[in-house]
Motif scaffolding. Structure first.
Motif, PDB file in Angstrom:
ATOM      1  N   ARG A 186      -0.985  -3.518  -5.092  1.00  0.00           N
ATOM      2  CA  ARG A 186      -0.253  -4.621  -5.733  1.00  0.00           C
ATOM      3  C   ARG A 186      -0.446  -4.646  -7.252  1.00  0.00           C
ATOM      4  O   ARG A 186       0.536  -4.725  -8.004  1.00  0.00           O
ATOM      5  CB  ARG A 186      -0.688  -5.964  -5.136  1.00  0.00           C
ATOM      6  N   ALA A 187      -1.681  -4.591  -7.722  1.00  0.00           N
ATOM      7  CA  ALA A 187      -1.937  -4.711  -9.157  1.00  0.00           C
ATOM      8  C   ALA A 187      -1.288  -3.570  -9.927  1.00  0.00           C
ATOM      9  O   ALA A 187      -0.667  -3.785 -10.984  1.00  0.00           O
ATOM     10  CB  ALA A 187      -3.441  -4.752  -9.410  1.00  0.00           C
ATOM     11  N   GLU A 188      -1.411  -2.356  -9.414  1.00  0.00           N
ATOM     12  CA  GLU A 188      -0.833  -1.207 -10.098  1.00  0.00           C
ATOM     13  C   GLU A 188       0.691  -1.305 -10.168  1.00  0.00           C
ATOM     14  O   GLU A 188       1.303  -1.033 -11.210  1.00  0.00           O
ATOM     15  CB  GLU A 188      -1.233   0.084  -9.386  1.00  0.00           C
TER      16      GLU A 188
ATOM     17  N   PRO B   1       7.080  -4.384 -14.074  1.00  0.00           N
ATOM     18  CA  PRO B   1       7.005  -5.819 -14.379  1.00  0.00           C
ATOM     19  C   PRO B   1       8.202  -6.603 -13.859  1.00  0.00           C
ATOM     20  O   PRO B   1       8.130  -7.836 -13.732  1.00  0.00           O
ATOM     21  CB  PRO B   1       6.924  -5.867 -15.913  1.00  0.00           C
TER      22      PRO B   1
ATOM     23  N   MET C 287       6.134 -10.617  -7.218  1.00  0.00           N
ATOM     24  CA  MET C 287       5.035 -10.574  -6.257  1.00  0.00           C
ATOM     25  C   MET C 287       4.764 -11.997  -5.752  1.00  0.00           C
ATOM     26  O   MET C 287       4.212 -12.827  -6.477  1.00  0.00           O
ATOM     27  CB  MET C 287       3.775  -9.997  -6.910  1.00  0.00           C
TER      28      MET C 287
ATOM     29  N   ASP D 196       0.250  -8.592   0.197  1.00  0.00           N
ATOM     30  CA  ASP D 196      -0.796  -8.194  -0.739  1.00  0.00           C
ATOM     31  C   ASP D 196      -1.348  -6.859  -0.269  1.00  0.00           C
ATOM     32  O   ASP D 196      -1.049  -6.403   0.842  1.00  0.00           O
ATOM     33  CB  ASP D 196      -1.895  -9.245  -0.791  1.00  0.00           C
TER      34      ASP D 196
ATOM     35  N   GLY E 106       2.979 -12.809  -2.976  1.00  0.00           N
ATOM     36  CA  GLY E 106       1.779 -12.983  -2.170  1.00  0.00           C
ATOM     37  C   GLY E 106       2.152 -13.235  -0.719  1.00  0.00           C
ATOM     38  O   GLY E 106       3.309 -13.127  -0.305  1.00  0.00           O
TER      39      GLY E 106
ATOM     40  N   SER F 108       0.847  -1.193   0.000  1.00  0.00           N
ATOM     41  CA  SER F 108       0.000   0.000   0.000  1.00  0.00           C
ATOM     42  C   SER F 108       0.878   1.238   0.000  1.00  0.00           C
ATOM     43  O   SER F 108       2.087   1.173   0.234  1.00  0.00           O
ATOM     44  CB  SER F 108      -0.915  -0.004   1.234  1.00  0.00           C
TER      45      SER F 108
ATOM     46  N   ALA G 261       2.494  -4.074  -9.996  1.00  0.00           N
ATOM     47  CA  ALA G 261       2.867  -5.182 -10.877  1.00  0.00           C
ATOM     48  C   ALA G 261       2.820  -4.755 -12.340  1.00  0.00           C
ATOM     49  O   ALA G 261       3.662  -5.173 -13.152  1.00  0.00           O
ATOM     50  CB  ALA G 261       1.949  -6.374 -10.637  1.00  0.00           C
ATOM     51  N   ALA G 262       1.842  -3.913 -12.676  1.00  0.00           N
ATOM     52  CA  ALA G 262       1.733  -3.443 -14.061  1.00  0.00           C
ATOM     53  C   ALA G 262       2.806  -2.418 -14.389  1.00  0.00           C
ATOM     54  O   ALA G 262       3.386  -2.433 -15.480  1.00  0.00           O
ATOM     55  CB  ALA G 262       0.345  -2.850 -14.285  1.00  0.00           C
ATOM     56  N   ARG G 263       3.093  -1.522 -13.466  1.00  0.00           N
ATOM     57  CA  ARG G 263       4.051  -0.448 -13.731  1.00  0.00           C
ATOM     58  C   ARG G 263       5.492  -0.933 -13.645  1.00  0.00           C
ATOM     59  O   ARG G 263       6.376  -0.419 -14.340  1.00  0.00           O
ATOM     60  CB  ARG G 263       3.820   0.690 -12.739  1.00  0.00           C
TER      61      ARG G 263
END
Length: 424
Positions: A271-273, A279, A283, A267, A285, A243, A275-277
């Motif tokens: 996390r998703a943002e 690569p 991650m 987590d 978990g 976060s 992981a996308a920005r």
């Protein structure tokens, strides 16, 4: 000694409950009488097996409540909790009973203050977070992602949307805090406050009565001592909630600047943002306790980039115990566990470039290994065991009982006696 532990949850759902219930189990094993009073169940089965009396109201917390309006009323003033706690404390002997409150903000509410005051029993409170003095519990403005220096309940505070979810939720917490201060008088119920870091004590002192006595009691951690690794150091590791307030984006950006691979264990909403920005980030978990410690034992360093007031981040101590140096933000109390330049590094909070500079330094295998050995040796010279935690608790309880005996009541006396010495 009879110790009454007051908690929101009768089971381990996080750090607060774990510290309280593990201490209760330890005190019971040493022959003390222990009662656990909680709002939310089910009760941890270990409590009954240890002979601990459990009073669990079977109520909801913010995460389980289906009727949010009803829970809002409970969060502001939990009448059932106040009535049942008063009944439980009635008739107990103030000469050998200590009421130790660990949590109230998730379910019990400030209403317990009146019951505690009416009991006349010696009371103390562990400041795991800041709900006793701050409406949102963190001195942190979540939408702006920065530490809050406003005076709690001032006009500046009331006009600031600091809640992680919404301003109406902030207003609900303001109403609860008004009840805490002006109806329950909760701050005056606790002449003794347990803190878990020097930073935390410094932050809360201006917002509590001048007569408050502070006692430092480190939380225990459960790390099995194992030999130091012999293989070369591995990756830089982040462990926890992914976060903004935990500084996860700062770590990801600093790792890119330093040309190293960041590894995230945990987590969270970012996390998703991330992981996308980024690569290149790994991650993993969540891992169980043994899995986390295994990763720490092979890590090059733990990175703890939190940008808010962390009271006593146990992840930092776990890493040191596992022989991993720690790079820590200077905004949180984790820095108190790290000797800058010896067992890790401090960096300026929120500054990815400053963090990247330390990541670059620790790419040196020899330096990382040397710092890891120093971290390991320093931690195990005075480990934060449950036994050490219980020893400190007993000293504090005895101090609280003596103080109440001199005053003839659990009510706050006029002078601040010398505090119990803190752990070096």
């Amino acid at each position: 000694m009879h110790v009454v532990l007051v908690v929101d949850h009768a089971f381990v759902n996080g750090g607060q409950a774990k510290v309280a219930l593990d201490a209760g189990l330890g005190l019971a094993a040493q022959g003390h009488r222990v009662t656990v009073f909680a709002a939310v169940g089910p009760a941890d089965p270990r409590l009954e097996a240890a002979g601990i009396r459990v009073v669990c109201l079977g109520q909801d917390d913010v995460g389980t409540a289906k009727n949010k309006l009803a829970f809002a009323a409970q969060a502001i003033w939990n009448r059932t909790a106040a009535r049942r706690l008063a009944a439980e404390l009635r008739g107990l002997d103030p000469r050998d009973t200590v009421v130790h409150v660990h949590a109230f903000a998730k379910a019990l509410s400030p209403s317990i203050g009146r019951s505690l005051a009416a009991s006349g029993l010696p009371c103390l409170y562990t400041m795991h977070e800041f709900f006793l003095v701050c409406p949102n519990g963190g001195f942190y403005v979540y939408p702006a992602a920065r530490i809050c220096h406003r005076v709690p309940m001032s006009l500046a505070c009331l006009g600031t949307n600091c809640d992680a979810r919404s301003y109406p939720r902030k207003l609900l917490r303001v109403v609860r805090h008004a009840a805490l201060e002006h109806v329950a008088g909760l701050k005056d119920v606790f002449p003794h406050i347990i803190t878990i870091s020097a930073l935390q004590e410094r932050v809360i002192t201006p917002h509590l009565p001048a007569t408050t006595r502070f006692h430092r009691v480190d939380n225990p951690i459960a790390v099995t001592r194992a030999p130091l690794r012999s293989e070369p150091p591995g990756d830089f590791l982040f462990v926890g909630r992914i976060s903004t307030e935990k500084g996860a984006p700062i770590f990801a950006e600093a790792a890119r600047l330093a040309g190293v691979r960041p590894v995230f264990v945990g987590d969270g909403p970012a996390r998703a943002e991330l992981a996308a920005r980024y690569p290149e980030a790994v991650m993993l978990g969540w891992r169980d306790e043994a899995g986390v410690h295994a990763l720490m034992r092979t890590a090059r360093a733990l990175v703890f980039p939190s940008v808010w007031y962390e009271g006593q981040p146990l992840t930092v101590y776990e890493a040191l115990a596992c022989g991993a140096p720690v790079i820590v933000s200077d905004a949180c109390a984790g820095r108190e566990a790290v000797e800058d330049g010896e067992t890790g590094y401090w960096f300026r909070s929120g500054d990815a470039a400053a963090l990247a500079a330390h990541l670059t330094r620790l790419r040196d295998d020899d330096l990382a290994a040397r710092m890891g050995r120093a971290a390991y040796e320093r931690y195990w010279s005075a480990p934060l065991t449950i036994e050490a935690h219980l020893d400190r608790l007993r000293l504090v309880y005895e101090h609280v009982l003596r103080d109440a005996g001199r005053a003839g009541t659990g009510v706050r006396p006029a002078l601040r006696p010398a505090p119990v010495p803190a752990r070096p």
